[in-house]
Design a protein around this motif. Structure first.
Motif, short mmCIF file in Angstrom:
data_model
loop_
_atom_site.label_atom_id
_atom_site.label_comp_id
_atom_site.label_asym_id
_atom_site.label_seq_id
_atom_site.Cartn_x
_atom_site.Cartn_y
_atom_site.Cartn_z
N MET A 183 0.82 -1.22 0.00
CA MET A 183 0.00 0.00 0.00
C MET A 183 0.85 1.27 0.00
O MET A 183 0.45 2.30 0.54
N GLN A 184 2.02 1.19 -0.63
CA GLN A 184 2.84 2.38 -0.85
C GLN A 184 2.51 2.94 -2.23
O GLN A 184 2.37 2.20 -3.20
N GLU A 185 2.37 4.27 -2.33
CA GLU A 185 2.04 4.88 -3.61
C GLU A 185 3.14 4.62 -4.63
O GLU A 185 4.32 4.77 -4.33
N VAL A 186 2.73 4.23 -5.84
CA VAL A 186 3.68 3.96 -6.91
C VAL A 186 3.68 5.10 -7.94
O VAL A 186 4.70 5.69 -8.24
N ARG A 187 2.49 5.39 -8.47
CA ARG A 187 2.37 6.48 -9.46
C ARG A 187 0.90 6.79 -9.66
O ARG A 187 0.02 6.11 -9.12
N ALA A 188 0.65 7.81 -10.45
CA ALA A 188 -0.74 8.14 -10.80
C ALA A 188 -1.21 7.22 -11.92
O ALA A 188 -0.42 6.74 -12.74
N ALA A 189 -2.51 6.96 -11.95
CA ALA A 189 -3.14 6.22 -13.04
C ALA A 189 -4.16 7.14 -13.69
O ALA A 189 -4.92 7.83 -13.00
N TYR A 190 -4.19 7.17 -15.02
CA TYR A 190 -4.97 8.16 -15.75
C TYR A 190 -6.18 7.54 -16.44
O TYR A 190 -6.16 6.37 -16.86
N ALA A 191 -7.24 8.31 -16.58
CA ALA A 191 -8.46 7.85 -17.23
C ALA A 191 -8.15 7.33 -18.63
O ALA A 191 -7.42 7.97 -19.39
N GLY A 192 -8.71 6.18 -18.96
CA GLY A 192 -8.48 5.58 -20.26
C GLY A 192 -7.33 4.61 -20.29
O GLY A 192 -7.13 3.89 -21.28
N GLU A 193 -6.54 4.54 -19.21
CA GLU A 193 -5.37 3.67 -19.17
C GLU A 193 -5.80 2.22 -18.94
O GLU A 193 -6.54 1.91 -18.02
N ASP A 194 -5.31 1.32 -19.79
CA ASP A 194 -5.55 -0.11 -19.64
C ASP A 194 -4.42 -0.66 -18.77
O ASP A 194 -3.28 -0.78 -19.20
N LEU A 195 -4.74 -1.02 -17.52
CA LEU A 195 -3.70 -1.39 -16.57
C LEU A 195 -3.18 -2.81 -16.76
O LEU A 195 -1.99 -3.07 -16.62
N GLY A 196 -4.08 -3.75 -17.04
CA GLY A 196 -3.67 -5.14 -17.12
C GLY A 196 -4.82 -6.04 -16.73
O GLY A 196 -5.98 -5.65 -16.77
N LYS A 197 -4.49 -7.27 -16.32
CA LYS A 197 -5.56 -8.23 -16.01
C LYS A 197 -5.88 -8.24 -14.52
O LYS A 197 -5.02 -8.03 -13.66
N LEU A 198 -7.14 -8.49 -14.22
CA LEU A 198 -7.60 -8.58 -12.84
C LEU A 198 -7.14 -9.90 -12.24
O LEU A 198 -7.41 -10.97 -12.79
#
Length: 564
Positions: A112-127
């Motif tokens: 639960m340490q912050e890594v970076r921002a995630a932006y609208a429309g970004e495909d992060l990966g698989k659940l």
């Protein structure tokens, strides 16, 4: 053969795992066929392009077909199309669920340490799974090309991916040792055996029953063997050789934070608390500390003390012969506790020398303290805690990461050859998704970067890569990417990507005359590399006065369309 005298395996150095396997399985016919690719003065035959299948065969010795299939399925499941690898696709079953960001939020790591921002429309990966915090907030655990992240569920939406696989196909790869189970997901060997192996070991303990029920004892044993093989050698404070013990500083959080590590008892034969009369210096004169300044201890098995607290008391039980250049007072007050050194008799230089001696002596004695004073049980706890925090990271098994692409058969004046270390650099980028190539001069940073580009373009990971280089190296990059015509001889000198259909957008420094000719309002073609100098990059709007955060956001938004 006298010129070989004196050479031995120890002086020649160890072979890489990839090269070692390749030599053990070398086929004379392969060598003859490789020589047959040359005619005359090194002219290549067999076509101008080295096709994908030949590259895979040449640079993936020791990787089984099952391991390649597992890797290709994994990369597709995290969003890399893996075009060109179709012969290794799995075809049955359903697809995975993918996580797309719908509103700007923050990515967290597993702690639960912050890594970076995630932006609208970004495909992060698989659940991978959905977890619920004590507060009731739901988090998605997402596996991306760059690792495992946590993100607030309310900031995402789920969709279907493209990587198909049946349960039977995946089970077969698990049983063949190509896929490994960890916390609800299947990982290829290089990813399973990368990272904190102590955390991986704890996860395996939690997964043990499920692995036994689904795949049996043999698969569980293989999981344990691979973790044990990957785990760095344990460093212990019990080691008689002082220089081979863990490096734990007496002023570190590990030594001074009660929540990080604590002890409740000591070996009485090495620490007589009754002898621990604690002193201080007042303008050079030694006086006993008052009760308010003294650290009192009672080792009853319940009271918890930091290592630093106990170390300070232990220092005062030592005799002066235990100190070479300092004293218990100097180490405790001026190094560990950071008190001001008030002594009118000492010059500024003498005070600095005294503090330096206290630091050096203090760390030497702290290593001895951990070795002698802690109980065996506490030493074992300390070894495990310290190794898990600071000596747990296993490196990527680069020789097990498949690579494949198209390239020119010839580079400059001979057959294109990628060295072991360059292949390792490509595998590093392929496994981690991003990184920094810090090879020494002459090892081949440019070649590694170009082959990494070739790999990314061929697999569909990148369609329109942007390369920004210093102006003095611009021409070198251009020549090594797609080749050039020698003005003196009129002959074409091939680059790594010559004849492959990959083109170059020669943007240089985006000078005024060039800008007039470029259709900058249109998207550059797919399978093209845009080459820019630093000056040209600044002219796009990325100047030095742009903040780091703003730079990342702007870069992402401007080139997101190009990535797709």
């Amino acid at each position: 053969m006298s010129y070989l005298a004196g050479l031995s395996p120890s002086t020649l150095g160890a072979l890489s795992p990839y090269r070692s396997h390749a030599l053990q399985h070398v086929d004379l016919s392969d060598l003859l066929r490789e020589r047959a690719d040359l005619s005359g003065l090194g002219r290549a035959t067999g076509g101008a392009v080295m096709p994908f299948e030949e590259v895979v065969d040449r640079y993936n010795k020791g990787i089984s077909r099952a391991e390649i299939e597992a890797w290709v399925w994994y990369k597709r499941s995290v969003g890399v199309p893996m075009t060109g690898w179709e012969s290794y696709f799995l075809h049955g079953g359903s697809t995975e669920q993918r996580v797309e960001v719908v509103k700007e939020t923050v990515l967290y790591d597993e702690r639960m340490q912050e890594v970076r921002a995630a932006y609208a429309g970004e495909d992060l990966g698989k659940l991978v799974r959905t977890v619920e915090r004590a507060s009731g907030q739901q988090l998605h655990a997402v596996r991306s090309a760059g690792g495992l992240y946590l993100i607030a569920a309310e900031a995402c939406r789920l969709s279907s991916g493209k990587a198909k696989a049946s349960e039977e196909e995946l089970d077969a790869l698990v049983k063949e040792g190509a896929l490994f189970y960890a916390g609800g997901e299947l990982l290829p060997l290089p990813i399973f055996c990368f990272g904190n192996m102590y955390d991986r070991e704890l996860q395996l303990q939690a997964d043990e029953q499920e692995i036994l029920e689904r795949w049996g004892q043999a698969v569980l044993d293989r999981h344990k063997e691979e973790i044990a093989r990957s785990k760095p050698e344990l460093m212990t404070v019990t080691n008689p050789a002082e220089n081979e013990r863990p490096v734990i500083m007496a002023i570190s959080d590990f030594a001074s934070d009660l929540d990080t590590f604590h002890i409740t008892q000591v070996r009485e034969e090495f620490m007589d608390v009754e002898r621990a009369a604690q002193f201080k210096k007042v303008n050079g004169a030694i006086r006993q500390k008052s009760s308010k300044e003294t650290i009192f201890m009672r080792f009853d098995g319940d009271r918890k003390y930091t290592l630093q607290e106990v170390f300070i008391v232990w220092l005062y039980t030592l005799s002066q012969t235990d100190f070479a250049k300092s004293s218990a007072i100097d180490i405790a007050d001026y190094y560990l506790l950071g008190k001001s050194l008030r002594d009118d008799r000492l010059s500024k230089e003498e005070k600095a020398e005294l503090k330096a001696a206290a630091r050096e002596e203090g760390e030497r004695l702290f290593s001895r303290f951990l070795h002698e004073v802690l109980t065996f049980e506490d030493q074992q706890r300390l070894d495990y805690a310290w190794n898990r925090l600071y000596n747990a990271q296993a490196d990527i098994r680069y020789h097990k990461v498949p690579i494949g692409f198209e390239c020119s058969r010839v580079f400059k004046s001979g057959v294109l050859q990628i060295t072991d270390i360059q292949r390792e650099g490509v595998a590093f980028m392929e496994a981690l998704g991003a990184g920094i190539n810090a090879f020494d001069v002459g090892v081949g940073k440019t070649m590694t970067a170009i082959v990494t580009l070739a790999h990314a373009i061929h697999s569909g990971k990148a369609k329109r890569p942007l390369v920004v280089v210093p102006k003095p190296t611009y021409k070198k990059w251009m020549n090594e990417l797609v080749g050039f015509t020698d003005k003196r001889t009129g002959e074409f000198v091939a680059g790594v990507l010559s004849h492959t259909g990959v083109t170059i957008n020669d943007w240089s420094n985006l000078g005024t005359q060039l800008v007039k000719k470029l259709p900058l309002n249109k998207q550059v073609p797919e399978r093209s590399i845009t080459l820019l100098t630093y000056e040209g990059f600044r002219r796009l709007g990325f100047s030095q006065d742009v903040s780091e955060e703003r730079f990342v956001v702007t870069l992402y938004r401007r080139f997101r369309r190009c990535r797709r």
